[in-house]
Design an enzyme around this catalytic site. Structure first.
Site, PDB file in Angstrom:
ATOM      1  N   GLY A 109       0.676  -1.092   0.041  1.00  0.00           N
ATOM      2  CA  GLY A 109      -0.012  -0.131   0.012  1.00  0.00           C
ATOM      3  C   GLY A 109       0.814   1.279   0.105  1.00  0.00           C
ATOM      4  O   GLY A 109       0.258   2.376   0.350  1.00  0.00           O
ATOM      5  N   GLY A 111       2.446   2.603  -2.610  1.00  0.00           N
ATOM      6  CA  GLY A 111       2.516   3.298  -3.963  1.00  0.00           C
ATOM      7  C   GLY A 111       3.224   2.499  -5.159  1.00  0.00           C
ATOM      8  O   GLY A 111       3.409   3.398  -6.033  1.00  0.00           O
ATOM      9  N   LYS A 112       3.443   1.197  -4.846  1.00  0.00           N
ATOM     10  CA  LYS A 112       4.318   0.957  -6.052  1.00  0.00           C
ATOM     11  C   LYS A 112       3.610   0.668  -7.243  1.00  0.00           C
ATOM     12  O   LYS A 112       4.017   0.986  -8.243  1.00  0.00           O
ATOM     13  CB  LYS A 112       4.740  -0.589  -5.447  1.00  0.00           C
ATOM     14  CG  LYS A 112       5.723  -0.416  -4.141  1.00  0.00           C
ATOM     15  CD  LYS A 112       6.172  -1.846  -3.537  1.00  0.00           C
ATOM     16  CE  LYS A 112       5.111  -2.813  -3.277  1.00  0.00           C
ATOM     17  NZ  LYS A 112       4.502  -2.093  -2.072  1.00  0.00           N
ATOM     18  N   THR A 113       2.419   0.310  -7.247  1.00  0.00           N
ATOM     19  CA  THR A 113       1.669   0.015  -8.247  1.00  0.00           C
ATOM     20  C   THR A 113       1.313   1.615  -9.136  1.00  0.00           C
ATOM     21  O   THR A 113       1.666   1.419 -10.394  1.00  0.00           O
ATOM     22  CB  THR A 113       0.168  -0.434  -8.335  1.00  0.00           C
ATOM     23  OG1 THR A 113       0.383  -1.890  -7.306  1.00  0.00           O
ATOM     24  CG2 THR A 113      -0.540  -1.034  -9.496  1.00  0.00           C
ATOM     25  N   HIS A 254      -5.461  13.320  -1.216  1.00  0.00           N
ATOM     26  CA  HIS A 254      -6.970  12.536  -0.944  1.00  0.00           C
ATOM     27  C   HIS A 254      -7.922  13.032  -0.370  1.00  0.00           C
ATOM     28  O   HIS A 254      -9.326  12.636  -0.521  1.00  0.00           O
ATOM     29  CB  HIS A 254      -6.726  11.009  -0.320  1.00  0.00           C
ATOM     30  CG  HIS A 254      -5.725   9.872  -1.269  1.00  0.00           C
ATOM     31  ND1 HIS A 254      -6.287   9.569  -2.357  1.00  0.00           N
ATOM     32  CD2 HIS A 254      -4.660   9.760  -0.985  1.00  0.00           C
ATOM     33  CE1 HIS A 254      -5.257   8.641  -2.789  1.00  0.00           C
ATOM     34  NE2 HIS A 254      -4.175   8.777  -2.296  1.00  0.00           N
ATOM     35  N   GLU A 334      -8.339   0.612  30.732  1.00  0.00           N
ATOM     36  CA  GLU A 334      -8.026   1.731  29.534  1.00  0.00           C
ATOM     37  C   GLU A 334      -7.475   3.179  30.545  1.00  0.00           C
ATOM     38  O   GLU A 334      -6.628   3.835  30.128  1.00  0.00           O
ATOM     39  CB  GLU A 334      -9.104   1.834  28.653  1.00  0.00           C
ATOM     40  CG  GLU A 334      -9.454   1.061  27.806  1.00  0.00           C
ATOM     41  CD  GLU A 334      -8.287   0.318  27.107  1.00  0.00           C
ATOM     42  OE1 GLU A 334      -7.122   1.082  26.555  1.00  0.00           O
ATOM     43  OE2 GLU A 334      -8.279  -0.721  26.781  1.00  0.00           O
TER      44      GLU A 334
HETATM   45  P1  ATP Z   1       0.790  -3.694  -2.819  1.00  0.00           P
HETATM   46  O1  ATP Z   1       2.228  -4.010  -2.495  1.00  0.00           O
HETATM   47  O2  ATP Z   1      -0.081  -4.210  -1.739  1.00  0.00           O
HETATM   48  O3  ATP Z   1       0.529  -4.097  -4.133  1.00  0.00           O
HETATM   49  P2  ATP Z   1       1.130  -0.991  -3.643  1.00  0.00           P
HETATM   50  O4  ATP Z   1       2.518  -0.566  -2.943  1.00  0.00           O
HETATM   51  O5  ATP Z   1       1.224  -1.430  -5.007  1.00  0.00           O
HETATM   52  O6  ATP Z   1       0.395  -2.127  -2.732  1.00  0.00           O
HETATM   53  P3  ATP Z   1      -0.796   0.948  -4.569  1.00  0.00           P
HETATM   54  O7  ATP Z   1      -1.763  -0.196  -5.093  1.00  0.00           O
HETATM   55  O8  ATP Z   1       0.033   1.603  -5.409  1.00  0.00           O
HETATM   56  O9  ATP Z   1       0.146   0.081  -3.489  1.00  0.00           O
HETATM   57  O10 ATP Z   1      -1.624   1.873  -3.682  1.00  0.00           O
HETATM   58  C1  ATP Z   1      -2.769   1.329  -3.149  1.00  0.00           C
HETATM   59  C2  ATP Z   1      -3.625   2.709  -3.244  1.00  0.00           C
HETATM   60  O11 ATP Z   1      -3.303   3.623  -2.066  1.00  0.00           O
HETATM   61  C3  ATP Z   1      -3.628   3.773  -4.308  1.00  0.00           C
HETATM   62  O12 ATP Z   1      -4.584   3.426  -5.479  1.00  0.00           O
HETATM   63  C4  ATP Z   1      -3.679   5.091  -3.721  1.00  0.00           C
HETATM   64  O13 ATP Z   1      -5.050   5.395  -3.711  1.00  0.00           O
HETATM   65  C5  ATP Z   1      -3.125   4.869  -2.390  1.00  0.00           C
HETATM   66  N1  ATP Z   1      -1.706   5.296  -2.245  1.00  0.00           N
HETATM   67  C6  ATP Z   1      -0.878   4.390  -1.691  1.00  0.00           C
HETATM   68  N2  ATP Z   1       0.444   5.130  -1.829  1.00  0.00           N
HETATM   69  C7  ATP Z   1       0.141   6.408  -2.166  1.00  0.00           C
HETATM   70  C8  ATP Z   1       0.830   7.634  -2.272  1.00  0.00           C
HETATM   71  N3  ATP Z   1       2.122   7.453  -2.195  1.00  0.00           N
HETATM   72  N4  ATP Z   1       0.474   8.889  -2.622  1.00  0.00           N
HETATM   73  C9  ATP Z   1      -0.958   8.633  -2.939  1.00  0.00           C
HETATM   74  N5  ATP Z   1      -1.727   7.801  -2.985  1.00  0.00           N
HETATM   75  C10 ATP Z   1      -1.086   6.683  -2.466  1.00  0.00           C
END
Ligand code: ATP
Length: 492
Positions: A109, A111-113, A254, A334
């Site tokens: 999550g 942002g690699k994709t 966002h 708590e």
């Molecule tokens: P995975 O390893 O689980 O495949 P990933 O690193 O590829 O995850 P993404 O699929 O690129 O993560 O991110 C998922 C969503 O989270 C994106 O569609 C976006 O909405 C949000 N997101 C993640 N990283 C960022 C970022 N650096 N800036 C803005 N939005 C982000």
């Protein structure tokens, strides 16, 4: 078209033979059997090349580097690598070996994709995408064939679009590129990986369509070393969890399309969300908007964000209602955590609640200090004290403990282990592998017990305040850090 012509011809020949009096039934059976086998193989493995392309188009939707927050360093590195490909003429003049693969690594999550999508837009390359799991099949050879198809599709796609380069994105590459010989059906896995290596080795600067492979993984440690050797994935770009500034940037991205009330302080939210990935932050902004809509608000307020942080951290609220006695115990527990946390670091309590969420019957959320990546012994000991405070509070007010503290103890022991491992215990620097188990255990329990005693003394001194906070918490179910501090300061 060829298929239709062959079927038509086949039927014509069969009919003529039948008219001439030949027995064609065995041949008909044979033809049906061959067709069935053909379709099974086709549907199982020889995926239509278009599916990669379709995945590419779906993934690509014009994303630019401006849409990615908090990853300046990674973007800079990736851009540099991409410029390398864009300016291939000058690279060729200097005799530089072309870059074939870029590996994006980092937690889920982050942002690699997104980076791969942005890379495709930046280079204006034909884009095909696949996930590591698409290459894994029971049938030997199918994965290898899919790899061949992937590269072929990339070339065809670029030619069709009149582009001179293509970008292949492989997500979850650890599934396809795991260490060879490690899986049970290793022959199939190995063949698939070998094919990828062969394809990458075959990429050249003079190809009509130049191909760059961008792969992403959360587990670089699982990859076969052959994939990482120079000449294959020789650029590794780390896409890490964002720091406070990064989180703020991502939150801005966002929330840009959402109406925010004047009381919303994104800086404050960024501070409270240490450890959140981009995906968490996106979900947080979305949840806050959903909450606002549910409450019929036209704008999103700070309390919507605050509630969403709890939801993203702890999970959704549960409908289960503990008994009155259990609620009281949770409130005492708590309040204990919160009081010691506040004593150690004034202003550190963000929220305390006895609303069950996820696996917890209640919880205390601390405002993280500035992002920290190194911890001192004092800090770790204080954390242990806060973890032990719940159980000690139960003892102080109710006379005994409950199973609700098991998770706290586990965490406390893990923190004690960190102190030991880092050479900050009374044993000094140790080798964990050769350290006798009982000595390790004694040292760790000693660290935890010392903090427990410290907290016990403080808790009995604060018993009246503890009871007061518990009563308010039972009445309100959730109190903010500000209100909690007011109760403490108003107490006699
Ligand atoms: P995975 O390893 O689980 O495949 P990933 O690193 O590829 O995850 P993404 O699929 O690129 O993560 O991110 C998922 C969503 O989270 C994106 O569609 C976006 O909405 C949000 N997101 C993640 N990283 C960022 C970022 N650096 N800036 C803005 N939005 C982000």
């Amino acid at each position: 078209m060829y298929r239709e012509i062959s079927i038509g011809l086949g039927l014509a020949v069969a009919l003529s033979l039948a008219v001439m009096g030949y027995d064609i039934i065995p041949y008909l059976f044979l033809a049906v059997a061959v067709s069935v086998v053909y379709y099974i193989v086709k549907s199982k493995g020889l995926i239509n090349a278009r599916s990669f392309e379709k995945a590419g188009n779906a993934v690509r939707k014009e994303v630019s580097f401006r849409d990615i927050g908090g990853q300046e360093a990674a973007i800079k590195e990736l851009r540099e690598a991409l410029d390398f490909i864009k300016n291939h003429q000058s690279i060729k003049c200097l005799g530089i070996r072309p870059l074939k693969g870029i590996l994006l690594t980092g937690p889920p999550g982050t942002g690699k994709t997104l980076m791969a999508k942005a890379a495709a837009s930046y280079t204006d390359a034909a884009f095909v995408a696949a996930s590591g799991s698409e290459f894994i099949e029971m049938y030997a050879g199918v994965g290898a064939q899919r790899v061949r198809r992937l590269f072929q599709t990339a070339r065809e796609s670029a030619s069709r679009q009149n582009k001179s380069y293509a970008l292949i994105f492989i997500d979850e590459i650890e599934i396809l590129g795991g260490k060879r010989g490690k899986t049970t059906s290793h022959l199939e896995y190995d063949q698939t990986l070998n094919q990828l290596l062969v394809e990458m080795d075959g990429l050249g600067m003079d190809d009509r369509v130049r191909i760059l492979v961008v792969a992403a993984t959360n587990r670089p440690d699982m990859l076969d070393p052959a994939l990482l050797r120079p000449g294959r994935f020789d650029r590794r770009v780390k896409v890490d969890l964002p720091d406070k500034e990064g989180r703020l940037e991502i939150l801005k991205l966002h929330t840009g399309n959402k109406p925010l009330a004047d009381d919303v302080k994104l800086e404050h939210i960024a501070k409270e969300t240490f450890g959140f990935s981009g995906a968490h932050l996106e979900s947080l902004a979305n949840e806050a908007a959903i909450l606002a809509m549910r409450e019929g608000c036209m704008e999103i307020n700070q309390h919507h964000f605050s509630e969403s942080i709890d939801k993203v951290m702890m999970g959704a609220r549960l409908d289960k209602r503990p008994s009155k006695a259990e609620m009281k115990r949770v409130a005492v527990h708590e309040s204990g955590h919160a009081l010691i946390s506040e004593m150690i670091r004034p202003g550190s309590v963000s929220t305390l609640t006895i609303t069950p969420r996820g696996d917890a019957l209640g919880y205390t959320r601390q405002v993280p200090e500035d992002d920290a990546y190194l911890y001192t012994k004092d800090y770790l000991e204080n954390q242990i004290a806060i973890m032990m405070a719940g159980a000690v509070a139960e003892e102080t007010v109710l006379g005994n403990r409950s199973t609700g503290s098991a998770g706290d103890f586990e965490q406390a022991m893990r923190t004690a282990e960190t102190i030991l491992k880092s050479g900050m215990s009374e044993l000094g620097v140790v080798c964990l592998e050769t350290l006798p188990q009982d000595l390790k255990h004694r040292t760790m329990t000693g660290i935890v017990r010392k903090q427990e005693e410290r907290v016990r003394g403080q808790m009995s001194e604060m018993k009246m305040i503890l009871i007061k906070v518990t009563d308010v918490l039972l009445e309100r179910e959730k109190i903010s850090g500000e209100y909690f501090r007011k109760i403490i300061s108003d107490a006699p």
